[in-house]
Motif scaffolding. Structure first.
Motif, PDB file in Angstrom:
ATOM      1  N   CYS A  89       0.680  -1.233   0.034  1.00  0.00           N
ATOM      2  CA  CYS A  89       0.114   0.169  -0.019  1.00  0.00           C
ATOM      3  C   CYS A  89       0.906   1.334   0.005  1.00  0.00           C
ATOM      4  O   CYS A  89       0.501   2.279  -0.761  1.00  0.00           O
ATOM      5  CB  CYS A  89      -0.862  -0.104   1.023  1.00  0.00           C
ATOM      6  N   LEU A  90       1.920   1.358   0.776  1.00  0.00           N
ATOM      7  CA  LEU A  90       2.482   2.461   1.282  1.00  0.00           C
ATOM      8  C   LEU A  90       3.643   2.786   0.033  1.00  0.00           C
ATOM      9  O   LEU A  90       4.016   4.125  -0.309  1.00  0.00           O
ATOM     10  CB  LEU A  90       3.167   2.761   2.526  1.00  0.00           C
ATOM     11  N   ASP A  91       4.318   1.615  -0.856  1.00  0.00           N
ATOM     12  CA  ASP A  91       5.352   2.046  -1.841  1.00  0.00           C
ATOM     13  C   ASP A  91       4.843   2.534  -3.019  1.00  0.00           C
ATOM     14  O   ASP A  91       5.393   3.179  -3.618  1.00  0.00           O
ATOM     15  CB  ASP A  91       5.980   0.680  -1.833  1.00  0.00           C
ATOM     16  N   GLU A  92       3.446   2.550  -3.128  1.00  0.00           N
ATOM     17  CA  GLU A  92       2.833   3.267  -4.270  1.00  0.00           C
ATOM     18  C   GLU A  92       2.881   4.689  -4.105  1.00  0.00           C
ATOM     19  O   GLU A  92       2.600   5.595  -4.953  1.00  0.00           O
ATOM     20  CB  GLU A  92       1.472   2.771  -4.423  1.00  0.00           C
ATOM     21  N   LEU A  93       3.015   5.239  -2.819  1.00  0.00           N
ATOM     22  CA  LEU A  93       2.914   6.630  -2.673  1.00  0.00           C
ATOM     23  C   LEU A  93       4.119   7.396  -2.879  1.00  0.00           C
ATOM     24  O   LEU A  93       5.100   7.110  -2.619  1.00  0.00           O
ATOM     25  CB  LEU A  93       2.582   6.976  -1.068  1.00  0.00           C
ATOM     26  N   ASN A  94       3.541   8.486  -3.843  1.00  0.00           N
ATOM     27  CA  ASN A  94       4.986   9.399  -4.193  1.00  0.00           C
ATOM     28  C   ASN A  94       4.577  11.059  -3.988  1.00  0.00           C
ATOM     29  O   ASN A  94       3.672  11.455  -4.511  1.00  0.00           O
ATOM     30  CB  ASN A  94       5.344   9.203  -5.495  1.00  0.00           C
TER      31      ASN A  94
ATOM     32  N   ASP B 295      11.375   6.052   1.668  1.00  0.00           N
ATOM     33  CA  ASP B 295      11.644   7.494   1.396  1.00  0.00           C
ATOM     34  C   ASP B 295      10.568   8.611   1.552  1.00  0.00           C
ATOM     35  O   ASP B 295      10.742   9.727   1.791  1.00  0.00           O
ATOM     36  CB  ASP B 295      12.269   7.742   0.035  1.00  0.00           C
ATOM     37  N   GLU B 296       9.431   8.264   1.367  1.00  0.00           N
ATOM     38  CA  GLU B 296       8.048   8.665   1.290  1.00  0.00           C
ATOM     39  C   GLU B 296       7.308   9.039   2.620  1.00  0.00           C
ATOM     40  O   GLU B 296       6.794  10.101   2.899  1.00  0.00           O
ATOM     41  CB  GLU B 296       7.176   8.540   0.088  1.00  0.00           C
TER      42      GLU B 296
ATOM     43  N   SER C 111       4.224  11.906   6.017  1.00  0.00           N
ATOM     44  CA  SER C 111       5.074  12.210   4.808  1.00  0.00           C
ATOM     45  C   SER C 111       5.592  13.610   4.826  1.00  0.00           C
ATOM     46  O   SER C 111       4.825  14.586   4.898  1.00  0.00           O
ATOM     47  CB  SER C 111       4.163  11.697   3.627  1.00  0.00           C
ATOM     48  N   PRO C 112       6.783  13.555   4.402  1.00  0.00           N
ATOM     49  CA  PRO C 112       7.764  12.588   4.519  1.00  0.00           C
ATOM     50  C   PRO C 112       8.046  11.974   5.909  1.00  0.00           C
ATOM     51  O   PRO C 112       7.521  12.498   6.738  1.00  0.00           O
ATOM     52  CB  PRO C 112       9.057  13.273   3.834  1.00  0.00           C
ATOM     53  N   PRO C 113       8.925  11.204   5.921  1.00  0.00           N
ATOM     54  CA  PRO C 113       9.202  10.872   7.287  1.00  0.00           C
ATOM     55  C   PRO C 113       9.840  11.633   8.108  1.00  0.00           C
ATOM     56  O   PRO C 113      10.408  12.933   7.719  1.00  0.00           O
ATOM     57  CB  PRO C 113      10.256   9.671   7.088  1.00  0.00           C
TER      58      PRO C 113
END
Length: 183
Positions: A10-15, A57-58, A142-144
């Motif tokens: 789910c989260l790796d799709e966020l940019n 990273d996001e 976002s971001p961390p």
């Protein structure tokens, strides 16, 4: 599906996600209290115990379980995010801040189990458990978070804390990146 795989999928799709994309992602994770129980520990004299569940990273995803102490007023640096109440109720107090001045309380509101609330970039707030039920919250930023500013209203001071510090005045000098005297 394992939790980590669910987070990654789910989260790796966020940019550079918008606030609404973050909220949608947090809701779509469909996390429940039982899934988080293995990650919770004693707050050990602090307002909460925090466990980083996932970070890229996001975004970063954290779960927190709360003691009877309230956290200090703080911002999230250049991050924004959503907080979901998984169990119990949270009192969220929002502040207005002018540069290098003491934050002024604007309002406080109770958010119960299942509620979501937004933490805007540079927005200052504090949280605490409201009521007797065990408070557990899930946070997606976002971001961390880096460069979080924590306020001590009695000392008329603020400090930038290290990335592994929570929303409290650090006792360990290594967690205090920069101290700022307020007017």
């Amino acid at each position: 599906m394992a939790l980590h795989d669910r987070f990654k999928g789910c989260l790796d799709e966020l940019n550079s996600p918008s606030a609404e994309e973050l909220k949608k992602a947090l809701k779509s994770l469909d996390i429940n209290l039982e899934e988080m129980l293995p990650y919770l520990q004693s707050a050990d004299g602090k307002p909460y115990y925090r466990k980083l569940l996932y970070q890229n990273d996001e975004v970063e995803l954290l779960v927190m379980n709360w003691s009877d102490l309230e956290c200090a007023p703080h911002d999230h640096g250049n991050s924004c995010g959503w907080i979901q109440v998984l169990n119990g109720a949270s009192e969220n107090t929002v502040f207005a801040v002018k540069q290098n001045q003491i934050p002024q309380e604007l309002f406080a509101e109770i958010k119960g189990q299942g509620s979501f609330f937004f933490a805007p970039k540079k927005g200052v707030h504090k949280m605490k458990r409201a009521g007797m039920d065990y408070l557990v919250t899930l946070h997606l930023y976002s971001p961390p978070i880096t460069g979080m500013k924590v306020y001590d209203l009695e000392k008329c001071a603020a400090c930038i804390v290290s990335d592994d510090c929570g929303a409290w005045w650090p006792e360990d000098m290594r967690k205090k990146v920069k101290e700022i005297q307020l007017k």
